[in-house]
Design a protein around this motif. Structure first.
Motif, PDB file in Angstrom:
ATOM      1  N   ALA A   1      55.731  15.748  62.393  1.00 46.79           N
ATOM      2  CA  ALA A   1      54.631  16.443  63.077  1.00 46.79           C
ATOM      3  C   ALA A   1      53.302  16.216  62.375  1.00 46.79           C
ATOM      4  CB  ALA A   1      54.938  17.938  63.164  1.00 46.79           C
ATOM      5  N   THR A   2      53.320  16.059  61.042  1.00 45.10           N
ATOM      6  CA  THR A   2      52.063  15.915  60.284  1.00 45.10           C
ATOM      7  C   THR A   2      51.917  14.541  59.641  1.00 45.10           C
ATOM      8  OG1 THR A   2      53.055  16.727  58.224  1.00 45.10           O
ATOM      9  CG2 THR A   2      52.164  18.382  59.753  1.00 45.10           C
ATOM     10  N   GLY A   3      53.044  13.821  59.485  1.00 46.74           N
ATOM     11  CA  GLY A   3      52.985  12.527  58.820  1.00 46.74           C
ATOM     12  C   GLY A   3      52.977  12.621  57.307  1.00 46.74           C
ATOM     13  N   ARG A   4      52.952  13.819  56.746  1.00 47.61           N
ATOM     14  CA  ARG A   4      52.913  13.989  55.291  1.00 47.61           C
ATOM     15  C   ARG A   4      54.335  14.109  54.753  1.00 47.61           C
ATOM     16  NH1 ARG A   4      49.274  18.793  53.489  1.00 47.61           N
ATOM     17  NH2 ARG A   4      49.294  17.604  51.524  1.00 47.61           N
ATOM     18  N   ASP A   5      54.507  13.631  53.519  1.00 46.84           N
ATOM     19  CA  ASP A   5      55.831  13.792  52.927  1.00 46.84           C
ATOM     20  C   ASP A   5      56.012  15.242  52.479  1.00 46.84           C
ATOM     21  OD1 ASP A   5      55.625  14.073  49.814  1.00 46.84           O
ATOM     22  OD2 ASP A   5      54.225  12.440  50.297  1.00 46.84           O
ATOM     23  N   VAL A   6      57.256  15.671  52.355  1.00 46.29           N
ATOM     24  CA  VAL A   6      57.541  17.091  52.124  1.00 46.29           C
ATOM     25  C   VAL A   6      57.080  17.553  50.741  1.00 46.29           C
ATOM     26  CG1 VAL A   6      59.465  17.178  53.761  1.00 46.29           C
ATOM     27  CG2 VAL A   6      59.919  16.565  51.370  1.00 46.29           C
ATOM     28  N   VAL A   7      56.978  16.625  49.787  1.00 45.85           N
ATOM     29  CA  VAL A   7      56.495  17.012  48.453  1.00 45.85           C
ATOM     30  C   VAL A   7      54.991  17.222  48.479  1.00 45.85           C
ATOM     31  CG1 VAL A   7      56.277  16.300  46.043  1.00 45.85           C
ATOM     32  CG2 VAL A   7      58.398  15.841  47.286  1.00 45.85           C
ATOM     33  N   ALA A   8      54.260  16.249  49.027  1.00 48.39           N
ATOM     34  CA  ALA A   8      52.802  16.362  49.092  1.00 48.39           C
ATOM     35  C   ALA A   8      52.369  17.556  49.941  1.00 48.39           C
ATOM     36  CB  ALA A   8      52.205  15.069  49.657  1.00 48.39           C
ATOM     37  N   ALA A   9      53.170  17.892  50.931  1.00 45.88           N
ATOM     38  CA  ALA A   9      52.844  19.024  51.805  1.00 45.88           C
ATOM     39  C   ALA A   9      53.169  20.362  51.158  1.00 45.88           C
ATOM     40  CB  ALA A   9      53.590  18.887  53.126  1.00 45.88           C
ATOM     41  N   GLY A  10      53.743  20.353  49.957  1.00 52.37           N
ATOM     42  CA  GLY A  10      54.063  21.603  49.269  1.00 52.37           C
ATOM     43  C   GLY A  10      55.233  22.347  49.874  1.00 52.37           C
ATOM     44  N   MET A  11      56.111  21.621  50.573  1.00 56.70           N
ATOM     45  CA  MET A  11      57.223  22.283  51.255  1.00 56.70           C
ATOM     46  C   MET A  11      58.439  22.486  50.353  1.00 56.70           C
ATOM     47  SD  MET A  11      56.952  20.115  54.822  1.00 56.70           S
ATOM     48  CE  MET A  11      58.302  20.971  55.620  1.00 56.70           C
ATOM     49  N   VAL A  12      58.566  21.688  49.287  1.00 52.28           N
ATOM     50  CA  VAL A  12      59.744  21.747  48.428  1.00 52.28           C
ATOM     51  C   VAL A  12      59.617  22.889  47.433  1.00 52.28           C
ATOM     52  CG1 VAL A  12      61.169  20.500  46.764  1.00 52.28           C
ATOM     53  CG2 VAL A  12      60.108  19.268  48.677  1.00 52.28           C
ATOM     54  N   GLU A  13      60.605  23.763  47.417  1.00 49.57           N
ATOM     55  CA  GLU A  13      60.577  24.923  46.529  1.00 49.57           C
ATOM     56  C   GLU A  13      61.863  25.015  45.712  1.00 49.57           C
ATOM     57  OE1 GLU A  13      59.928  28.514  48.709  1.00 49.57           O
ATOM     58  OE2 GLU A  13      57.781  28.142  48.954  1.00 49.57           O
ATOM     59  N   GLY A  14      61.707  25.293  44.422  1.00 52.97           N
ATOM     60  CA  GLY A  14      62.826  25.698  43.570  1.00 52.97           C
ATOM     61  C   GLY A  14      63.951  24.703  43.433  1.00 52.97           C
ATOM     62  N   ILE A  15      63.632  23.424  43.135  1.00 49.94           N
ATOM     63  CA  ILE A  15      64.718  22.467  42.920  1.00 49.94           C
ATOM     64  C   ILE A  15      65.486  22.858  41.660  1.00 49.94           C
ATOM     65  CG2 ILE A  15      65.345  20.062  42.495  1.00 49.94           C
ATOM     66  CD1 ILE A  15      62.856  19.173  43.888  1.00 49.94           C
ATOM     67  N   SER A  16      66.798  22.985  41.786  1.00 48.30           N
ATOM     68  CA  SER A  16      67.644  23.264  40.629  1.00 48.30           C
ATOM     69  C   SER A  16      68.815  22.291  40.647  1.00 48.30           C
ATOM     70  CB  SER A  16      68.144  24.705  40.630  1.00 48.30           C
ATOM     71  OG  SER A  16      69.029  24.918  41.706  1.00 48.30           O
ATOM     72  N   GLU A  17      69.299  21.965  39.458  1.00 44.09           N
ATOM     73  CA  GLU A  17      70.425  21.031  39.339  1.00 44.09           C
ATOM     74  C   GLU A  17      71.352  21.489  38.233  1.00 44.09           C
ATOM     75  OE1 GLU A  17      72.736  18.129  37.329  1.00 44.09           O
ATOM     76  OE2 GLU A  17      70.761  18.669  36.522  1.00 44.09           O
ATOM     77  N   ARG A  18      72.633  21.436  38.518  1.00 42.01           N
ATOM     78  CA  ARG A  18      73.634  21.772  37.510  1.00 42.01           C
ATOM     79  C   ARG A  18      74.862  20.906  37.750  1.00 42.01           C
ATOM     80  NH1 ARG A  18      73.861  24.142  32.640  1.00 42.01           N
ATOM     81  NH2 ARG A  18      72.366  25.669  33.418  1.00 42.01           N
ATOM     82  N   ASP A  19      75.181  20.082  36.767  1.00 45.88           N
ATOM     83  CA  ASP A  19      76.370  19.217  36.842  1.00 45.88           C
ATOM     84  C   ASP A  19      76.388  18.381  38.118  1.00 45.88           C
ATOM     85  OD1 ASP A  19      77.271  20.228  34.419  1.00 45.88           O
ATOM     86  OD2 ASP A  19      78.385  21.849  35.370  1.00 45.88           O
ATOM     87  N   GLY A  20      75.217  17.871  38.499  1.00 42.92           N
ATOM     88  CA  GLY A  20      75.142  17.004  39.659  1.00 42.92           C
ATOM     89  C   GLY A  20      75.018  17.706  40.989  1.00 42.92           C
ATOM     90  N   MET A  21      75.026  19.042  40.984  1.00 40.99           N
ATOM     91  CA  MET A  21      74.890  19.807  42.225  1.00 40.99           C
ATOM     92  C   MET A  21      73.435  20.257  42.354  1.00 40.99           C
ATOM     93  SD  MET A  21      78.405  22.019  41.949  1.00 40.99           S
ATOM     94  CE  MET A  21      78.194  22.786  43.553  1.00 40.99           C
ATOM     95  N   VAL A  22      72.766  19.788  43.394  1.00 39.15           N
ATOM     96  CA  VAL A  22      71.330  20.025  43.584  1.00 39.15           C
ATOM     97  C   VAL A  22      71.114  20.996  44.733  1.00 39.15           C
ATOM     98  CG1 VAL A  22      69.149  18.939  44.263  1.00 39.15           C
ATOM     99  CG2 VAL A  22      70.664  17.791  42.639  1.00 39.15           C
TER     100      VAL A  22
END
Length: 366
Positions: free
Chosen positions: A19-40
């Motif tokens: 809808a906007t052509g922007r990537d989800v990171v640049a658009a500020g849409m990604v929140e709270g990435i966490s990773e533990r033992d390969g589980m994201v």
């Protein structure tokens, strides 16, 4: 070497909102990435009015994260931009019936063991009921839905890490059960400081990405209260019913009543009430003392029009064996309390197989 979280973030930079052509990171849409033992796990913040149309974008982000080398599985949930917006639709929404078949299709019966408040022995009850059901020759799964306070690793006596095969997680096998808990995936003292969407995402991952296989029954050890986990379970799997665990005193029964009403609102049948810590047995002389009163859950079941499934004592051996990771149903099968767990489990399975049958007399140890 870049961390796995950074690698996932870089991969998400290639996922664009059409809808906007922007990537989800640049658009500020990604929140709270966490990773533990390969589980994201992470959330995509989207405008509430666009939530329905954003499902393809959510799937694309999930696929991009899962494709990163080192990622065993990825779970993405949608959340609204505005924190003050309601967290969930009204309980009476039609979603549960349509969504139930999406997760755990190989499980014939799913039972939530719940309580209105903590500290009533719900987890001990869940484990012993699950072991007792397995002793009947049933194929049984045990899911720890308490993300903030997982207790199954302790009560099952193992800190084994689940194996991953491809994109699927193999549940831990213990005492004739297939079991899964967030406690198997993180260090024992790691605090889970997650918001609601992350909790729901973790639950969906433990249901949808775990290789449960074909099961006759799954016992779900619910967290106390009536929050995100309860709503997620009622919306994402076809719950066959709920069992409410309470102690006899009034303050616990008030919370148990809320638990019953919550399940009624989301159209999940309440199979009955169990009175735990019904009385105290002195380990030296065997004298019985009703520390928290007695019979409150039986009376409450009558008021609520549901079955009283039985009572269990506050006994030292139950606590000791639970802490040692050897459920009393297995460790002391000839004990009176192990017999009570087995009788409750047998009645529970009877109700699951033929819910319309007349009520049987409740079990009492008194």
């Amino acid at each position: 070497m870049a961390s796995l979280v950074e690698a996932v973030r870089a991969a998400l930079g290639q996922v664009r909102d059409p809808a906007t052509g922007r990537d989800v990171v640049a658009a500020g849409m990604v929140e709270g990435i966490s990773e533990r033992d390969g589980m994201v796990q992470f959330a995509l913040a989207v405008p509430r009015e666009r939530a329905r149309e954003m499902e393809p974008l959510r799937r694309a982000a999930e696929a991009a994260a899962a494709a990163v080398p080192g990622v065993l599985s990825a779970t993405v949930v949608l959340t609204a931009h505005r924190a003050e917006a309601p967290a969930a639709p009204p309980p009476a929404a039609k979603a549960p019936a349509g969504q139930g078949a999406m997760l755990l299709p190989g499980v014939k019966r799913i039972v939530a063991v719940a309580s209105g408040k903590g500290g009533v022995g719900k987890s001990t009850t869940s484990v012993n009921l699950a072991v007792a059901l397995a002793a009947q020759g049933l194929r049984v799964g045990l899911l720890d839905a308490d993300i903030y306070g997982p207790s199954l690793p302790q009560m099952l006596g193992t800190q084994e890490k689940p194996r991953a095969v491809g994109q699927r997680i193999i549940p831990v096998s213990r005492w004739g059960l297939k079991a899964m808990s967030i406690g198997f995936l993180v260090e024992q003292e790691t605090p889970m400081v997650w918001r609601g969407p992350m909790v729901m995402g973790a639950l969906e991952q433990m249901m949808g990405q775990v290789e449960w296989g074909e099961l006759d029954v799954m016992v779900v050890d619910m967290p106390p209260g009536t929050g995100d986990a309860q709503l997620t379970m009622s919306q994402r799997v076809p719950l066959a019913g709920a069992v409410i665990v309470s102690t006899p005193q009034d303050v616990a029964l008030i919370d148990a009543r809320r638990g019953v009403r919550m399940f009624e609102k989301v159209n999940v049948p309440v199979l009955g009430l169990i009175e735990n810590m019904s009385f105290f047995c002195c380990p030296k002389c065997g004298e019985r003392t009703e520390i928290f009163g007695h019979g409150g859950a039986r009376a409450e079941a009558g008021r609520l029009g549901t079955e009283f499934l039985g009572e269990l004592p506050l006994k030292l051996a139950i606590r000791q064996m639970a802490d040692a990771g050897t459920p009393i149903v297995l460790a002391a099968p000839d004990s009176h309390e192990a017999g009570a767990y087995r009788a409750i489990a047998a009645r529970l399975w009877e109700k699951l197989e033929a819910p319309a049958t007349p009520r049987a007399p409740s079990i009492s140890m008194g």
